[in-house]
Design a protein around this motif. Structure first.
Motif, PDB file in Angstrom:
ATOM      1  N   GLY A   1       0.811  -1.210   0.000  1.00  9.71           N
ATOM      2  CA  GLY A   1       0.000   0.000   0.000  1.00  9.71           C
ATOM      3  C   GLY A   1       0.843   1.259   0.000  1.00  9.71           C
TER       4      GLY A   1
ATOM      5  N   ASP B   1       1.695   2.931   6.158  1.00 13.41           N
ATOM      6  CA  ASP B   1       1.310   2.108   7.309  1.00 13.41           C
ATOM      7  C   ASP B   1       0.665   2.945   8.415  1.00 13.41           C
ATOM      8  OD1 ASP B   1       2.318  -0.229   6.172  1.00 13.41           O
ATOM      9  OD2 ASP B   1       4.356   0.173   6.896  1.00 13.41           O
TER      10      ASP B   1
ATOM     11  N   GLN C   1      -3.831   6.889   6.499  1.00 18.54           N
ATOM     12  CA  GLN C   1      -4.650   6.029   5.637  1.00 18.54           C
ATOM     13  C   GLN C   1      -6.092   6.519   5.572  1.00 18.54           C
ATOM     14  OE1 GLN C   1      -4.393   1.772   6.140  1.00 18.54           O
ATOM     15  NE2 GLN C   1      -2.193   1.840   6.535  1.00 18.54           N
TER      16      GLN C   1
ATOM     17  N   ARG D   1     -10.247  -1.508  -4.815  1.00 18.34           N
ATOM     18  CA  ARG D   1      -9.438  -2.336  -3.904  1.00 18.34           C
ATOM     19  C   ARG D   1      -8.507  -1.468  -3.063  1.00 18.34           C
ATOM     20  NH1 ARG D   1      -7.854  -7.278  -2.499  1.00 18.34           N
ATOM     21  NH2 ARG D   1      -9.364  -8.232  -3.894  1.00 18.34           N
ATOM     22  N   MET D   2      -7.916  -0.467  -3.672  1.00 23.65           N
ATOM     23  CA  MET D   2      -7.035   0.424  -2.920  1.00 23.65           C
ATOM     24  C   MET D   2      -7.803   1.099  -1.785  1.00 23.65           C
ATOM     25  SD  MET D   2      -4.984   3.845  -4.167  1.00 23.65           S
ATOM     26  CE  MET D   2      -6.528   4.731  -4.347  1.00 23.65           C
TER      27      MET D   2
ATOM     28  N   SER E   1     -10.544   0.000  -0.273  1.00 23.33           N
ATOM     29  CA  SER E   1     -10.877  -0.989   0.766  1.00 23.33           C
ATOM     30  C   SER E   1      -9.645  -1.355   1.587  1.00 23.33           C
ATOM     31  CB  SER E   1     -11.488  -2.240   0.137  1.00 23.33           C
ATOM     32  OG  SER E   1     -10.542  -2.924  -0.677  1.00 23.33           O
ATOM     33  N   ASP E   2      -8.465  -1.376   0.954  1.00 25.79           N
ATOM     34  CA  ASP E   2      -7.234  -1.713   1.673  1.00 25.79           C
ATOM     35  C   ASP E   2      -6.863  -0.661   2.711  1.00 25.79           C
ATOM     36  OD1 ASP E   2      -6.878  -4.112   0.410  1.00 25.79           O
ATOM     37  OD2 ASP E   2      -5.414  -3.390  -1.054  1.00 25.79           O
TER      38      ASP E   2
ATOM     39  N   LYS F   1      -8.184  -1.823   5.932  1.00 31.13           N
ATOM     40  CA  LYS F   1      -7.805  -3.167   6.373  1.00 31.13           C
ATOM     41  C   LYS F   1      -6.442  -3.160   7.045  1.00 31.13           C
ATOM     42  CE  LYS F   1     -10.147  -5.510   2.508  1.00 31.13           C
ATOM     43  NZ  LYS F   1      -9.909  -6.321   1.289  1.00 31.13           N
TER      44      LYS F   1
ATOM     45  N   GLU G   1      -4.651  -6.153   7.071  1.00 31.05           N
ATOM     46  CA  GLU G   1      -3.885  -7.054   6.210  1.00 31.05           C
ATOM     47  C   GLU G   1      -4.309  -6.848   4.760  1.00 31.05           C
ATOM     48  OE1 GLU G   1      -4.423 -11.414   6.444  1.00 31.05           O
ATOM     49  OE2 GLU G   1      -2.293 -11.480   7.008  1.00 31.05           O
ATOM     50  N   LYS G   2      -3.429  -6.302   3.934  1.00 31.48           N
ATOM     51  CA  LYS G   2      -3.753  -5.970   2.541  1.00 31.48           C
ATOM     52  C   LYS G   2      -3.337  -7.117   1.633  1.00 31.48           C
ATOM     53  CE  LYS G   2      -3.001  -1.045   3.485  1.00 31.48           C
ATOM     54  NZ  LYS G   2      -2.806  -1.243   4.939  1.00 31.48           N
ATOM     55  N   THR G   3      -4.155  -8.151   1.597  1.00 29.76           N
ATOM     56  CA  THR G   3      -3.842  -9.315   0.764  1.00 29.76           C
ATOM     57  C   THR G   3      -4.754  -9.360  -0.460  1.00 29.76           C
ATOM     58  OG1 THR G   3      -5.358 -10.715   2.042  1.00 29.76           O
ATOM     59  CG2 THR G   3      -3.039 -10.678   2.722  1.00 29.76           C
TER      60      THR G   3
ATOM     61  N   PHE H   1       0.465  -0.511  -4.258  1.00 33.00           N
ATOM     62  CA  PHE H   1      -0.943  -0.629  -3.875  1.00 33.00           C
ATOM     63  C   PHE H   1      -1.769  -1.368  -4.911  1.00 33.00           C
ATOM     64  CE2 PHE H   1      -0.462   3.267  -6.260  1.00 33.00           C
ATOM     65  CZ  PHE H   1      -1.554   3.289  -7.105  1.00 33.00           C
TER      66      PHE H   1
END
Length: 320
Positions: free
Chosen positions: A23, A26, A31, A87-88, A90-91, A94, A96-98, A184
């Motif tokens: 991403g 941290d 974020q 997705r970015m 939503s990460d 989160k 854990e960005k898996t 990301f």
């Protein structure tokens, strides 16, 4: 996320089923700020591009080759932004960005398809601008609806094939060890080095696709603008030269931003910029350019402004 264990020939070996995206930051507070900022950018990208498509479709004065191409450029920008932004976003929320192996391949395929289609479409638009400036009397005859449709199909088709080759060869490699992507989104240039297989063939195919799709499109654009410059120099009046250049200004600005950023990302040696600079370039290339393209065309274009005024008048009249 640990790689899964698979059996092959009586021996255990690991296979990556998930990638971890580092991403943009941290920092939790940062974020949340980035989430709000990029959500606004994504919504503006969707609304502006979709609005431009609708405006071009409903206003008869915009039923010309240039705006026909522009509507498909806006569609590309919607798809390109949508392949990464949700997705970015939503990460950002989160811990854990898996991303699964299949989702990563799908994200790259769609993004690569749209990116390469944009290269080809910008080349088609450059040819259109040359015909408009260099052959104005034959413009309608040369840039017929049939030819314009074929050029759009060719742009999307070239992007699809190029993306298919890049995705298949890149993601068919064996990934058994590190699974951390320092970005990301799924960028094949950062994924292939994680492979446990020999990446030479995949890298060569990726290079050839970039040459055939990206560089050849760029060459067409350079040649088109060379001919455009020669045609403008032949115009005797200063007012006529300025008017001819003005018809190409928006497209030239979009090409400069698009290719300037992509060349900085992929052609400059990695030692010349840091990981933070890579991420900033990625953000600009993936997030900001799809928003900037319709803004550049809309804010500099009198015909689009007039069409927008007419549409607003119709809506206000209907609501009264």
């Amino acid at each position: 996320m640990a790689p899964s264990m698979l059996m092959e020939g009586g021996r255990n070996h690991t296979s990556v089923v998930m990638f971890v995206l580092l991403g943009l930051s941290d920092d939790k507070d940062l974020q949340l700020i980035l989430f709000q900022m990029f959500l606004v950018i994504y919504l503006v990208t969707l609304i502006w591009n979709l609005g431009l498509i609708i405006l071009i479709r409903i206003d008869p004065s915009l039923h010309t080759p240039m705006y026909f191409f522009l509507s498909f450029l806006s569609f590309i920008d919607i798809c390109y932004s949508s392949s990464t932004s949700p997705r970015m976003l939503s990460d950002f929320l989160k811990d854990e960005k898996t991303i699964s192996f299949i989702s990563c391949a799908t994200q790259y395929f769609v993004g690569c398809w749209m990116g390469q289609a944009e290269c080809c479409l910008l080349a088609a638009m450059a040819c259109d601008r040359y015909v408009a400036v260099g052959r104005p009397l034959q413009y309608s005859a040369i840039m017929s609806p049939c030819l314009c449709q074929k050029m759009v199909v060719g742009a999307y088709g070239s992007g699809f094939l190029g993306s298919l080759f890049s995705t298949v060869t890149g993601f068919l490699l064996h990934y058994c060890g590190p699974n951390i992507i320092p970005n990301f989104f799924c960028d094949i240039t950062q994924i292939i080095p994680l492979s446990c297989s020999n990446p030479f063939i995949s890298q060569m195919i990726l290079f050839l696709v970039c040459i055939f799709v990206g560089f050849s499109s760029f060459l067409v654009i350079i040649l088109s603008y060379g001919f455009i410059a020669a045609s403008i120099l032949k115009i005797s009046s200063l007012k006529g030269s300025a008017k001819a250049f003005n018809t190409c200004a928006s497209h030239l600005a979009v090409v400069t931003i698009f290719y300037g950023t992509s060349l900085s990302m992929y052609l400059l040696p990695s030692s010349s910029h840091s990981e933070k600079q890579d991420k900033l370039l990625s953000v600009f290339y993936v997030i900001f350019i799809p928003m900037l393209n319709p803004l550049i065309y809309s804010l500099r274009n009198k015909e689009i402004k007039e069409a927008l005024r007419r549409m607003v008048k119709r809506l206000t009249h209907l609501l009264q």
